[in-house]
Design a protein around this motif. Structure first.
Motif, PDB file in Angstrom:
ATOM      1  N   GLY A 165       0.789  -1.222   0.000  1.00  0.00           N
ATOM      2  CA  GLY A 165       0.000   0.000   0.000  1.00  0.00           C
ATOM      3  C   GLY A 165       0.820   1.269   0.000  1.00  0.00           C
ATOM      4  O   GLY A 165       0.261   2.364  -0.130  1.00  0.00           O
ATOM      5  N   ALA A 166       2.144   1.153   0.112  1.00  0.00           N
ATOM      6  CA  ALA A 166       2.999   2.348   0.147  1.00  0.00           C
ATOM      7  C   ALA A 166       3.033   3.017  -1.221  1.00  0.00           C
ATOM      8  O   ALA A 166       3.248   2.351  -2.237  1.00  0.00           O
ATOM      9  CB  ALA A 166       4.401   1.963   0.594  1.00  0.00           C
ATOM     10  N   ILE A 167       2.828   4.336  -1.235  1.00  0.00           N
ATOM     11  CA  ILE A 167       2.776   5.098  -2.498  1.00  0.00           C
ATOM     12  C   ILE A 167       3.696   6.307  -2.407  1.00  0.00           C
ATOM     13  O   ILE A 167       3.736   7.007  -1.389  1.00  0.00           O
ATOM     14  CB  ILE A 167       1.340   5.554  -2.803  1.00  0.00           C
ATOM     15  N   THR A 168       4.442   6.542  -3.477  1.00  0.00           N
ATOM     16  CA  THR A 168       5.300   7.722  -3.585  1.00  0.00           C
ATOM     17  C   THR A 168       4.996   8.420  -4.904  1.00  0.00           C
ATOM     18  O   THR A 168       5.069   7.790  -5.970  1.00  0.00           O
ATOM     19  CB  THR A 168       6.795   7.335  -3.543  1.00  0.00           C
ATOM     20  N   SER A 169       4.627   9.684  -4.810  1.00  0.00           N
ATOM     21  CA  SER A 169       4.298  10.487  -6.008  1.00  0.00           C
ATOM     22  C   SER A 169       3.247   9.806  -6.872  1.00  0.00           C
ATOM     23  O   SER A 169       3.338   9.790  -8.115  1.00  0.00           O
ATOM     24  CB  SER A 169       5.570  10.755  -6.827  1.00  0.00           C
ATOM     25  N   GLY A 170       2.243   9.212  -6.241  1.00  0.00           N
ATOM     26  CA  GLY A 170       1.134   8.617  -6.981  1.00  0.00           C
ATOM     27  C   GLY A 170       1.381   7.215  -7.502  1.00  0.00           C
ATOM     28  O   GLY A 170       0.496   6.644  -8.140  1.00  0.00           O
ATOM     29  N   LEU A 171       2.577   6.656  -7.260  1.00  0.00           N
ATOM     30  CA  LEU A 171       2.890   5.307  -7.736  1.00  0.00           C
ATOM     31  C   LEU A 171       3.244   4.406  -6.557  1.00  0.00           C
ATOM     32  O   LEU A 171       3.916   4.834  -5.612  1.00  0.00           O
ATOM     33  CB  LEU A 171       4.062   5.342  -8.727  1.00  0.00           C
ATOM     34  N   SER A 172       2.804   3.163  -6.623  1.00  0.00           N
ATOM     35  CA  SER A 172       3.111   2.217  -5.553  1.00  0.00           C
ATOM     36  C   SER A 172       4.599   1.930  -5.518  1.00  0.00           C
ATOM     37  O   SER A 172       5.273   1.885  -6.557  1.00  0.00           O
ATOM     38  CB  SER A 172       2.337   0.915  -5.762  1.00  0.00           C
ATOM     39  N   ASP A 173       5.119   1.736  -4.308  1.00  0.00           N
ATOM     40  CA  ASP A 173       6.547   1.497  -4.139  1.00  0.00           C
ATOM     41  C   ASP A 173       6.956   0.083  -4.535  1.00  0.00           C
ATOM     42  O   ASP A 173       8.137  -0.155  -4.831  1.00  0.00           O
ATOM     43  CB  ASP A 173       6.950   1.729  -2.678  1.00  0.00           C
ATOM     44  N   THR A 174       6.018  -0.856  -4.510  1.00  0.00           N
ATOM     45  CA  THR A 174       6.365  -2.251  -4.790  1.00  0.00           C
ATOM     46  C   THR A 174       5.288  -2.910  -5.625  1.00  0.00           C
ATOM     47  O   THR A 174       4.112  -2.501  -5.591  1.00  0.00           O
ATOM     48  CB  THR A 174       6.557  -3.031  -3.466  1.00  0.00           C
ATOM     49  N   ASN A 175       5.675  -3.904  -6.393  1.00  0.00           N
ATOM     50  CA  ASN A 175       4.745  -4.640  -7.252  1.00  0.00           C
ATOM     51  C   ASN A 175       4.436  -5.995  -6.594  1.00  0.00           C
ATOM     52  O   ASN A 175       5.273  -6.894  -6.590  1.00  0.00           O
ATOM     53  CB  ASN A 175       5.375  -4.857  -8.627  1.00  0.00           C
ATOM     54  N   PRO A 176       3.237  -6.172  -6.024  1.00  0.00           N
ATOM     55  CA  PRO A 176       2.913  -7.428  -5.335  1.00  0.00           C
ATOM     56  C   PRO A 176       2.913  -8.641  -6.254  1.00  0.00           C
ATOM     57  O   PRO A 176       3.118  -9.769  -5.809  1.00  0.00           O
ATOM     58  CB  PRO A 176       1.518  -7.164  -4.761  1.00  0.00           C
ATOM     59  N   MET A 177       2.701  -8.407  -7.560  1.00  0.00           N
ATOM     60  CA  MET A 177       2.647  -9.535  -8.497  1.00  0.00           C
ATOM     61  C   MET A 177       3.977 -10.277  -8.579  1.00  0.00           C
ATOM     62  O   MET A 177       4.012 -11.471  -8.880  1.00  0.00           O
ATOM     63  CB  MET A 177       2.245  -9.044  -9.892  1.00  0.00           C
TER      64      MET A 177
END
Length: 309
Positions: A164-176
């Motif tokens: 759920g962490a977001i930086t500048s509108g983009l998620s920090d990690t890709n759960p896939m």
């Protein structure tokens, strides 16, 4: 204590128990007036609880009407590759894993005081039955989680990092990335991964993750309209099971689960469910006591993985 009745896990029928340890008895008929009320309560409790057994589908059910059993669970059948002409193929038998069950019981107690019956302006028995059903399901879900989360972590280098962490509108990690690594590990062991189980908070982070949204928008992945499944290219539909008993905040040893029901990774020994009605005249109440016998087991550790930090 009035006659005790039980519901068979094998055929779903209702029976009168001559003794508390006996699960082979006479089937209840409409003429068994003394048992009908307990049957009705048990039927209502089980009927209300059934939709709330959210994690039961991740297990292969083993139904039994005894409390102890030694059962062979079929796990794998190996074939032989590139058999030359006129050469007899080796005989390979189905592989079995021996599972010993010693079922425990979960108990709910519905008590109705004489005062509550006389003063209530609503169906107080119905409220108690709903509460009993909810708690039976809660206990089963919790106990399945305790067994499932005891599996080992299989895939190194793809640890959970806050979805759920977001930086500048983009998620920090890709759960896939972590999920696909677990799917590939299980598939590489010869089992078909088909479920993911996680806490509602983590599911919310997953579906709102910008990487996941981008995959869905691009048509590379899809998420069911009911929120209960997702698909990835090259993998079967992965059903998602969400329950509050699962870990909300992943740690070094706990996290979202990915697994195979067909392996099976988990089995659930489902025993009988019994009920009895009794009256305590000195205290002034009527009561129903309901006992559900079960035991979840981890059978194939290679059929399940957890995504830890």
């Amino acid at each position: 204590m009035e006659p005790r009745i039980y519901s068979s896990a094998v055929n779903g029928g209702y029976y009168t128990q001559p003794r508390s340890t006996v699960f082979e008895a006479q089937m209840i008929t409409p003429g068994d007036i003394a048992d009908i009320e307990a049957v009705t309560i048990l039927d209502e409790v089980l009927g209300l609880a059934r939709p709330q057994y959210k994690l039961r589908p991740v297990c292969r059910p083993i139904r039994m009407d005894s409390l102890t059993a030694r059962i062979d669970v079929a796990t794998a059948l190996a074939g032989q590759e590139k058999v030359p002409a006129l050469v007899e193929a080796e005989i390979t038998a189905e592989a079995y894993t021996v599972v010993d069950f010693d079922l425990w019981k979960n108990v709910v107690h519905v008590v109705l005081s004489d005062e509550a019956r006389k003063k209530a302006a609503h169906d107080i028995l119905g409220l108690h039955v709903s509460d009993a059903a909810r708690d039976l399901a809660r206990m089963e879900n919790k106990q399945i989680v305790e067994i499932a989360e005891a599996c080992t972590e299989k895939v190194a280098g793809t640890a959970y990092s806050d979805w759920g962490a977001i930086t500048s509108g983009l998620s920090d990690t890709n759960p896939m990335l972590a999920i696909q690594a677990s799917l590939q590990y299980i598939e590489g062991k010869g089992y078909e991964p088909d479920f993911m189980a996680l806490h509602p908070t983590l599911w919310g982070k997953f579906i709102q993750n910008t990487y996941v949204r981008d995959l869905v928008h691009a048509g590379i992945a899809s998420i069911g309209a009911a929120g209960g499944q997702f698909t990835l290219p090259g993998f079967p539909t992965v059903k998602v099971f969400v329950d509050y008993a699962l870990t909300e905040t992943p740690t070094a040893s706990l996290g979202p689960l990915v697994g195979s029901t067909s392996a099976p990774a988990l089995v659930l020994g489902q025993g009988p469910t019994e009920a009895a009605r009794y009256r305590d005249e000195k205290a002034g109440y009527d009561a129903y006591i309901i006992r559900q016998y079960l035991e979840p087991k981890l059978v194939l550790d290679d059929g399940i993985d957890k995504i830890c930090t």
